[in-house]
Each structure stands twice: as structure tokens, then as C-alpha cells.
Design a protein around this motif. Structure first.
Motif, PDB file in Angstrom:
ATOM      1  N   LEU A  14     -35.318  -2.321  71.500  1.00  0.00           N
ATOM      2  CA  LEU A  14     -34.651  -2.742  72.734  1.00  0.00           C
ATOM      3  C   LEU A  14     -34.231  -4.203  72.605  1.00  0.00           C
ATOM      4  O   LEU A  14     -35.073  -5.112  72.578  1.00  0.00           O
ATOM      5  CB  LEU A  14     -35.582  -2.552  73.934  1.00  0.00           C
ATOM      6  N   LEU A  15     -32.940  -4.417  72.511  1.00  0.00           N
ATOM      7  CA  LEU A  15     -32.371  -5.748  72.335  1.00  0.00           C
ATOM      8  C   LEU A  15     -32.008  -6.315  73.707  1.00  0.00           C
ATOM      9  O   LEU A  15     -31.257  -5.698  74.468  1.00  0.00           O
ATOM     10  CB  LEU A  15     -31.124  -5.656  71.452  1.00  0.00           C
ATOM     11  N   LEU A  16     -32.551  -7.479  74.023  1.00  0.00           N
ATOM     12  CA  LEU A  16     -32.273  -8.125  75.307  1.00  0.00           C
ATOM     13  C   LEU A  16     -31.054  -9.023  75.142  1.00  0.00           C
ATOM     14  O   LEU A  16     -31.133 -10.111  74.572  1.00  0.00           O
ATOM     15  CB  LEU A  16     -33.486  -8.928  75.764  1.00  0.00           C
ATOM     16  N   ALA A  17     -29.916  -8.530  75.632  1.00  0.00           N
ATOM     17  CA  ALA A  17     -28.635  -9.197  75.389  1.00  0.00           C
ATOM     18  C   ALA A  17     -27.911  -9.497  76.701  1.00  0.00           C
ATOM     19  O   ALA A  17     -26.681  -9.400  76.773  1.00  0.00           O
ATOM     20  CB  ALA A  17     -27.758  -8.327  74.491  1.00  0.00           C
ATOM     21  N   ALA A  18     -28.665  -9.866  77.727  1.00  0.00           N
ATOM     22  CA  ALA A  18     -28.055 -10.095  79.037  1.00  0.00           C
ATOM     23  C   ALA A  18     -27.893 -11.567  79.376  1.00  0.00           C
ATOM     24  O   ALA A  18     -27.311 -11.904  80.406  1.00  0.00           O
ATOM     25  CB  ALA A  18     -28.881  -9.409  80.131  1.00  0.00           C
ATOM     26  N   LYS A  32     -23.615 -17.683  73.730  1.00  0.00           N
ATOM     27  CA  LYS A  32     -24.254 -17.857  72.418  1.00  0.00           C
ATOM     28  C   LYS A  32     -24.387 -16.547  71.658  1.00  0.00           C
ATOM     29  O   LYS A  32     -24.408 -16.533  70.426  1.00  0.00           O
ATOM     30  CB  LYS A  32     -25.622 -18.511  72.574  1.00  0.00           C
ATOM     31  N   LEU A  33     -24.476 -15.432  72.382  1.00  0.00           N
ATOM     32  CA  LEU A  33     -24.619 -14.146  71.704  1.00  0.00           C
ATOM     33  C   LEU A  33     -23.347 -13.738  70.964  1.00  0.00           C
ATOM     34  O   LEU A  33     -23.392 -12.900  70.065  1.00  0.00           O
ATOM     35  CB  LEU A  33     -25.007 -13.054  72.705  1.00  0.00           C
ATOM     36  N   MET A  34     -22.221 -14.337  71.362  1.00  0.00           N
ATOM     37  CA  MET A  34     -20.953 -14.039  70.707  1.00  0.00           C
ATOM     38  C   MET A  34     -20.570 -15.089  69.662  1.00  0.00           C
ATOM     39  O   MET A  34     -19.538 -14.977  69.010  1.00  0.00           O
ATOM     40  CB  MET A  34     -19.848 -13.923  71.754  1.00  0.00           C
ATOM     41  N   ALA A  35     -21.404 -16.118  69.517  1.00  0.00           N
ATOM     42  CA  ALA A  35     -21.150 -17.106  68.474  1.00  0.00           C
ATOM     43  C   ALA A  35     -21.199 -16.432  67.106  1.00  0.00           C
ATOM     44  O   ALA A  35     -22.010 -15.536  66.877  1.00  0.00           O
ATOM     45  CB  ALA A  35     -22.179 -18.229  68.556  1.00  0.00           C
ATOM     46  N   VAL A  36     -20.333 -16.848  66.216  1.00  0.00           N
ATOM     47  CA  VAL A  36     -20.217 -16.186  64.914  1.00  0.00           C
ATOM     48  C   VAL A  36     -21.169 -16.833  63.915  1.00  0.00           C
ATOM     49  O   VAL A  36     -21.185 -18.053  63.734  1.00  0.00           O
ATOM     50  CB  VAL A  36     -18.771 -16.244  64.396  1.00  0.00           C
ATOM     51  N   LEU A  37     -21.946 -15.991  63.273  1.00  0.00           N
ATOM     52  CA  LEU A  37     -22.881 -16.417  62.239  1.00  0.00           C
ATOM     53  C   LEU A  37     -22.690 -15.514  61.026  1.00  0.00           C
ATOM     54  O   LEU A  37     -22.871 -14.295  61.127  1.00  0.00           O
ATOM     55  CB  LEU A  37     -24.322 -16.310  62.757  1.00  0.00           C
ATOM     56  N   ALA A  38     -22.297 -16.100  59.922  1.00  0.00           N
ATOM     57  CA  ALA A  38     -22.051 -15.335  58.693  1.00  0.00           C
ATOM     58  C   ALA A  38     -21.091 -14.172  58.943  1.00  0.00           C
ATOM     59  O   ALA A  38     -21.290 -13.057  58.452  1.00  0.00           O
ATOM     60  CB  ALA A  38     -23.367 -14.822  58.111  1.00  0.00           C
ATOM     61  N   SER A  64     -22.007  -6.649  84.819  1.00  0.00           N
ATOM     62  CA  SER A  64     -20.676  -7.246  84.893  1.00  0.00           C
ATOM     63  C   SER A  64     -20.058  -7.287  83.504  1.00  0.00           C
ATOM     64  O   SER A  64     -20.723  -7.032  82.502  1.00  0.00           O
ATOM     65  CB  SER A  64     -20.758  -8.661  85.475  1.00  0.00           C
ATOM     66  N   SER A  65     -18.805  -7.616  83.441  1.00  0.00           N
ATOM     67  CA  SER A  65     -18.085  -7.639  82.166  1.00  0.00           C
ATOM     68  C   SER A  65     -18.819  -8.491  81.142  1.00  0.00           C
ATOM     69  O   SER A  65     -19.211  -9.623  81.425  1.00  0.00           O
ATOM     70  CB  SER A  65     -16.668  -8.177  82.375  1.00  0.00           C
ATOM     71  N   SER A  66     -19.001  -7.947  79.949  1.00  0.00           N
ATOM     72  CA  SER A  66     -19.735  -8.654  78.905  1.00  0.00           C
ATOM     73  C   SER A  66     -19.114  -8.347  77.557  1.00  0.00           C
ATOM     74  O   SER A  66     -19.037  -7.185  77.148  1.00  0.00           O
ATOM     75  CB  SER A  66     -21.209  -8.250  78.907  1.00  0.00           C
ATOM     76  N   ALA A  67     -18.684  -9.395  76.860  1.00  0.00           N
ATOM     77  CA  ALA A  67     -18.138  -9.198  75.524  1.00  0.00           C
ATOM     78  C   ALA A  67     -19.192  -8.646  74.584  1.00  0.00           C
ATOM     79  O   ALA A  67     -18.901  -7.845  73.692  1.00  0.00           O
ATOM     80  CB  ALA A  67     -17.582 -10.518  74.986  1.00  0.00           C
ATOM     81  N   ALA A  68     -20.445  -9.078  74.795  1.00  0.00           N
ATOM     82  CA  ALA A  68     -21.524  -8.594  73.938  1.00  0.00           C
ATOM     83  C   ALA A  68     -21.671  -7.080  74.049  1.00  0.00           C
ATOM     84  O   ALA A  68     -21.980  -6.401  73.063  1.00  0.00           O
ATOM     85  CB  ALA A  68     -22.834  -9.291  74.300  1.00  0.00           C
ATOM     86  N   ALA A  69     -21.471  -6.533  75.243  1.00  0.00           N
ATOM     87  CA  ALA A  69     -21.600  -5.088  75.420  1.00  0.00           C
ATOM     88  C   ALA A  69     -20.633  -4.348  74.512  1.00  0.00           C
ATOM     89  O   ALA A  69     -20.990  -3.343  73.882  1.00  0.00           O
ATOM     90  CB  ALA A  69     -21.353  -4.718  76.884  1.00  0.00           C
ATOM     91  N   GLN A  74     -19.840  -1.055  69.618  1.00  0.00           N
ATOM     92  CA  GLN A  74     -19.129  -0.797  68.369  1.00  0.00           C
ATOM     93  C   GLN A  74     -20.078  -0.820  67.178  1.00  0.00           C
ATOM     94  O   GLN A  74     -19.858  -0.111  66.185  1.00  0.00           O
ATOM     95  CB  GLN A  74     -18.026  -1.832  68.169  1.00  0.00           C
ATOM     96  N   ALA A  75     -21.144  -1.608  67.290  1.00  0.00           N
ATOM     97  CA  ALA A  75     -22.117  -1.710  66.197  1.00  0.00           C
ATOM     98  C   ALA A  75     -23.103  -0.540  66.196  1.00  0.00           C
ATOM     99  O   ALA A  75     -23.970  -0.481  65.322  1.00  0.00           O
ATOM    100  CB  ALA A  75     -22.874  -3.025  66.299  1.00  0.00           C
ATOM    101  N   GLY A  76     -22.989   0.351  67.172  1.00  0.00           N
ATOM    102  CA  GLY A  76     -23.839   1.541  67.174  1.00  0.00           C
ATOM    103  C   GLY A  76     -25.026   1.495  68.108  1.00  0.00           C
ATOM    104  O   GLY A  76     -25.881   2.393  68.068  1.00  0.00           O
TER     105      GLY A  76
END
Length: 216
Positions: A14-18, A32-38, A64-69, A74-76
Motif C-alpha cells: 500500500l503506497l501512500l501517495a496523497a 514532490k511525488l512527480m519530481a523526476v528521479l533517474a 481530487s485531480s492528481s497527476a500521481a494517480a 499506468q505503472a500497474g
């Protein structure tokens, strides 16, 4: 060894991504969750570590709208929209666990165990998650329900935390931003790992430039 195959109980990552992270972007312009790393978003890197060790991974995101969602789907990951996300991490965790556990209760299946990890921890190695999984599966069945396992690196406790299915009700009662720390205090079994990434999260933009061995 896969969770569920020999235990009769599913183990859900369970990933807490809110959250967005006020220290990362005080004006809220950057997540920060959408910041690009590698080459990939921080939250996707964290999800990949869970996916490498567990058969099912869900991500708790704001309703609400979330890019992370979008990128996590898409990542499964199975995406769980939480309309209480603004109340804090505890409320998000409670709502996500309640939503996911209803699927099992409705089907008459055993409640799952939970491997809970913040989505801002992209450096956690899959071997750390596998170590928690295998340690849990190695327990006698009578002890798995109330088990709480957490990785420890050089004496410091990190993430994720694996909680047996008997903690489900307590998790659904969490409120505010505290998370499960008070709930599980005194019940955690440490699992020694050689992974400094289990201690590192992304708090500020400068953290993205530090390797997993550079602990703050």
C-alpha cells in the motif's frame, strides 16, 4: 516465495501517495511525488520497489485531480481515491485500508496483510520488501495476524512497515496525520537490512541530488 501462496492471506503493498509536501514546494506549485528521479517520477520508483516483491500493489491518492494517480495507474498500481486525504496521512491510510479490505470481506476471503510505504521513498530496495515478506511468511500462522515488521538499518528503523491482517480494524480507525506509529508502538519486530534507502525520503528538492547512502 510469494505472499498468499503458502499463507492463505494476501499481502498488499500500500503506497501512500496523497501528499504533495509543503517543504518541497511552499507555494504548492510542485508535487514532490512527480519530481523526476533517474528518468521516472519519485512515486513510480517507490511503487516499482513494492511491485518487485509483492503480487498486488495499491496506491492511495487524493480523490481530487492528481497527476500521481495517472502515472501510478499506468505503472500497474491499483489506485484508491481518498476524499479524506486533506486530513493527513492517518486519514488517508484508514480510508485506503477500509476500501481495500471490503473487497475481501464481501467475498468471504481472509483479510489481507499490509505493507505500507510512503510514496516519497524511491530508494527503498526491493530486497528490503522481500525480507519483510519472507520474515512474515516464516512466522507460525498463529503469529502472522498480529505481526508488525519493519526494516532496521544500522540501528535506525525505516520503511515500509508490514502489518498482519489483525491490524486492519485499527488501521481503519486512524485519524489526522499521525499514521500508525502510535497504534503499533511496542509491537514492532525489527528486520535487519543492508539498505540505507529504507531511511531516505524526498523532503526538499535538494534530496533528489543526494544518493541513498547520504543520510540527513
Amino acid at each position: 516465495m510469494t505472499a498468499g501462496a503458502s499463507s492463505g492471506t494476501t499481502l498488499i503493498g500500500l503506497l501512500l501517495a496523497a501528499g504533495r509536501g509543503s517543504r518541497f514546494s511552499a507555494d504548492g506549485s510542485a508535487n514532490k511525488l512527480m519530481a523526476v528521479l533517474a528518468g521516472r517520477p519519485v512515486c513510480v520508483a517507490a511503487a516499482a520497489s513494492l511491485q518487485a516483491a509483492l503480487p498486488r500493489v495499491a496506491a492511495a491518492v487524493p480523490a481530487s485531480s492528481s497527476a500521481a494517480a495517472g502515472v501510478l495507474a499506468q505503472a500497474g498500481c491499483e489506485v484508491v481515491a481518498c476524499d479524506r486525504a486533506s486530513e493527513g496521512m492517518g486519514a488517508t491510510l484508514a480510508q485506503a485500508v477500509a476500501s481495500l479490505s471490503r473487497q475481501y470481506a464481501g467475498a468471504g476471503d481472509p483479510l489481507p496483510a499490509w505493507c505500507v510505504m510512503p510514496a516519497d521513498m524511491p530508494w527503498v530496495h526491493p530486497d528490503t520488501i522481500a525480507a519483510l515478506r519472507d520474515a512474515w511468511l516464516a512466522l507460525p500462522p498463529s503469529r502472522r495476524g498480529r505481526a508488525v515488521l519493519a526494516p532496521v538499518y544500522r540501528g535506525m528503523r525505516g520503511n515500509p512497515v508490514l502489518l498482519g491482517p489483525d491490524w486492519t480494524d485499527g488501521l481503519t480507525q486512524l485519524r489526522g496525520d499521525e499514521g500508525a506509529r502510535r497504534l503499533i508502538a511496542g509491537h514492532v519486530t525489527p528486520i535487519e537490512v543492508s539498505d540505507p534507502g529504507c531511511l531516505r525520503d524526498v523532503d526538499t528538492p535538494q534530496d533528489l541530488d543526494a544518493g541513498p547512502t547520504q543520510l540527513a
